[in-house]
Write a protein that holds these residues in place. Sequence first.
Motif, PDB file in Angstrom:
ATOM      1  N   ARG A 355       0.791  -1.214   0.000  1.00 58.60           N
ATOM      2  CA  ARG A 355       0.000   0.000   0.000  1.00 58.60           C
ATOM      3  C   ARG A 355       0.834   1.280   0.000  1.00 58.60           C
ATOM      4  O   ARG A 355       0.596   2.184  -0.790  1.00 58.60           O
ATOM      5  CB  ARG A 355      -0.916  -0.014   1.222  1.00 58.60           C
ATOM      6  CG  ARG A 355      -1.618   1.313   1.405  1.00 58.60           C
ATOM      7  CD  ARG A 355      -2.721   1.243   2.383  1.00 58.60           C
ATOM      8  NE  ARG A 355      -2.283   1.189   3.754  1.00 58.60           N
ATOM      9  CZ  ARG A 355      -3.134   1.154   4.777  1.00 58.60           C
ATOM     10  NH1 ARG A 355      -4.424   1.102   4.549  1.00 58.60           N
ATOM     11  NH2 ARG A 355      -2.699   1.118   6.000  1.00 58.60           N
ATOM     12  N   ASP A 356       1.801   1.380   0.894  1.00 57.75           N
ATOM     13  CA  ASP A 356       2.500   2.659   1.048  1.00 57.75           C
ATOM     14  C   ASP A 356       3.248   3.039  -0.219  1.00 57.75           C
ATOM     15  O   ASP A 356       3.279   4.203  -0.615  1.00 57.75           O
ATOM     16  CB  ASP A 356       3.447   2.610   2.258  1.00 57.75           C
ATOM     17  CG  ASP A 356       2.654   2.442   3.546  1.00 57.75           C
ATOM     18  OD1 ASP A 356       1.416   2.626   3.490  1.00 57.75           O
ATOM     19  OD2 ASP A 356       3.245   2.109   4.592  1.00 57.75           O
ATOM     20  N   LEU A 359       0.681   4.107  -2.838  1.00 60.61           N
ATOM     21  CA  LEU A 359       0.137   5.413  -2.459  1.00 60.61           C
ATOM     22  C   LEU A 359       1.128   6.526  -2.809  1.00 60.61           C
ATOM     23  O   LEU A 359       0.756   7.554  -3.379  1.00 60.61           O
ATOM     24  CB  LEU A 359      -0.156   5.436  -0.953  1.00 60.61           C
ATOM     25  CG  LEU A 359      -0.806   6.715  -0.446  1.00 60.61           C
ATOM     26  CD1 LEU A 359      -2.248   6.802  -0.925  1.00 60.61           C
ATOM     27  CD2 LEU A 359      -0.764   6.789   1.076  1.00 60.61           C
ATOM     28  N   VAL A 371      -5.195   7.309   2.540  1.00 60.96           N
ATOM     29  CA  VAL A 371      -5.334   6.094   3.346  1.00 60.96           C
ATOM     30  C   VAL A 371      -6.258   6.360   4.530  1.00 60.96           C
ATOM     31  O   VAL A 371      -7.201   5.644   4.776  1.00 60.96           O
ATOM     32  CB  VAL A 371      -3.952   5.585   3.819  1.00 60.96           C
ATOM     33  CG1 VAL A 371      -4.124   4.596   4.951  1.00 60.96           C
ATOM     34  CG2 VAL A 371      -3.236   4.919   2.663  1.00 60.96           C
ATOM     35  N   ILE A 401      -6.727   1.768  -0.078  1.00 61.45           N
ATOM     36  CA  ILE A 401      -6.420   3.130  -0.520  1.00 61.45           C
ATOM     37  C   ILE A 401      -7.727   3.674  -1.104  1.00 61.45           C
ATOM     38  O   ILE A 401      -8.426   2.959  -1.821  1.00 61.45           O
ATOM     39  CB  ILE A 401      -5.339   3.145  -1.638  1.00 61.45           C
ATOM     40  CG1 ILE A 401      -3.972   2.691  -1.105  1.00 61.45           C
ATOM     41  CG2 ILE A 401      -5.209   4.537  -2.261  1.00 61.45           C
ATOM     42  CD1 ILE A 401      -2.890   2.609  -2.184  1.00 61.45           C
TER      43      ILE A 401
END
Length: 435
Positions: A355-356, A359, A371, A401
């Motif tokens: 995810r990070d 993102l 988020v 997200i």
Amino acid sequence: GHSVQSQFTSNMASGSSPRVCLPGDVVPHNCLHIDASWGQILKMLTRAATPLQRNQIIAALEKLWAPGRALVCLSVRTGLDLWLQVKRYPLGTEVIMTAINIPDMPAVLRAHGILPVPVDIDFDTLAPAVQDIERLITPNTKVLLLAHIYGTRFCMDPYVALAKKYKLDLIEDIAEGFDGLDYTGHPGSDLSLFSFGTIKVATAFGGGMATVRDADILAQMRSLSMRYPIQSRATYAKKVLKNIPLTVILNEKISPRILIPSSLFFGFDHKAIVVSLIRGFDPSADLSEKFRFQPSTPLLSILLYRLKTFNREEFLQGTVKGQYMQSLLPKNITVPGMAADLRNFWLYPICVENRDAVLRQLNMRGVDAYVGATQLKLVEPPGFGSYPEPVHAKRIMDTVIYLPVHGGVENVYLEKMGSMLCEITNSTAPLKSKL
């Protein structure tokens, strides 16, 4: 670890992404938006200064909502708290609740000496499995609290039957799911709760509606709420004024074009500002001080006006956009709730493995993906006893997200995000094997 980072930097250096995000590169929309026009916001301010017939407005509102079953309140929390005050469940009562909700809901339960027990939800339907609920039922279980999240809705029939079988009260939390006056709660739910807070559909910048099945409980909830102080017009006017800069940030295309490049350049987090502006209640205030109020008269008047003028065609535009976006997503990205019985997108969630990294890539390319856009959190199982971990719900919360997809987003931007995500997830694909 380190190799992951260097892998990224080399991806970046190979020109797979622009070094600097310029205003022209930005997708000029936010994943949250205020469902109100400037004309409607102006109306909110003028109503705050107009003499109004409070009791007539309340009567009209409740009749429009669900004759003989409706109670207007300040928020969903107010409605739940009133219900709990009337029901007076014994200390140590257990409430089985779906595992994703805003932290205030379990907090309200705990304030009444009630133990929230989370039940997992299915990734594709966002609904709990009946057998998972049955496994959690103990002699102390008195209530089933089911939340419909992200604007999706699941059919309540199996849960109505389940609640009947075990003599449980059934509470339906549809804070995020208003889609018109055709559905004001399942007729078999004992309590159904809807929200018209700042970022909700048909926002009145506050207010909630409760549909109560039992006339006697409704009467008791009403008489309790009548003892609450009425929020002042000034409080409402202040809230509307506070929401004007927020509306500029969330709804005007110029804002992301300025904010995204400058936050990347100067390294500040413009999203934190947005999220703090949205918070409905001061998180530090004592629970009962926060929402034990009656809504102000202008708020009631605006809520009545928003419900009367609700435009379903316009609302369904968001559903069309969400479905189109889904057709553009790469296969390795999943959308929670894809198989929900009813899919409207109050928010547009996607779930990705890393995810990070994804993102950061989206943000660097000018997409205002978030988020922590909502207060939705995992409801943790009690710290004692052997309660199962809600694994699917946790996976959603750990990988979600939110994308800027709603009725106002032009297809060209949806297509742009789709191709970006294809590019990003390919460029980050080798990471999976390394992690």
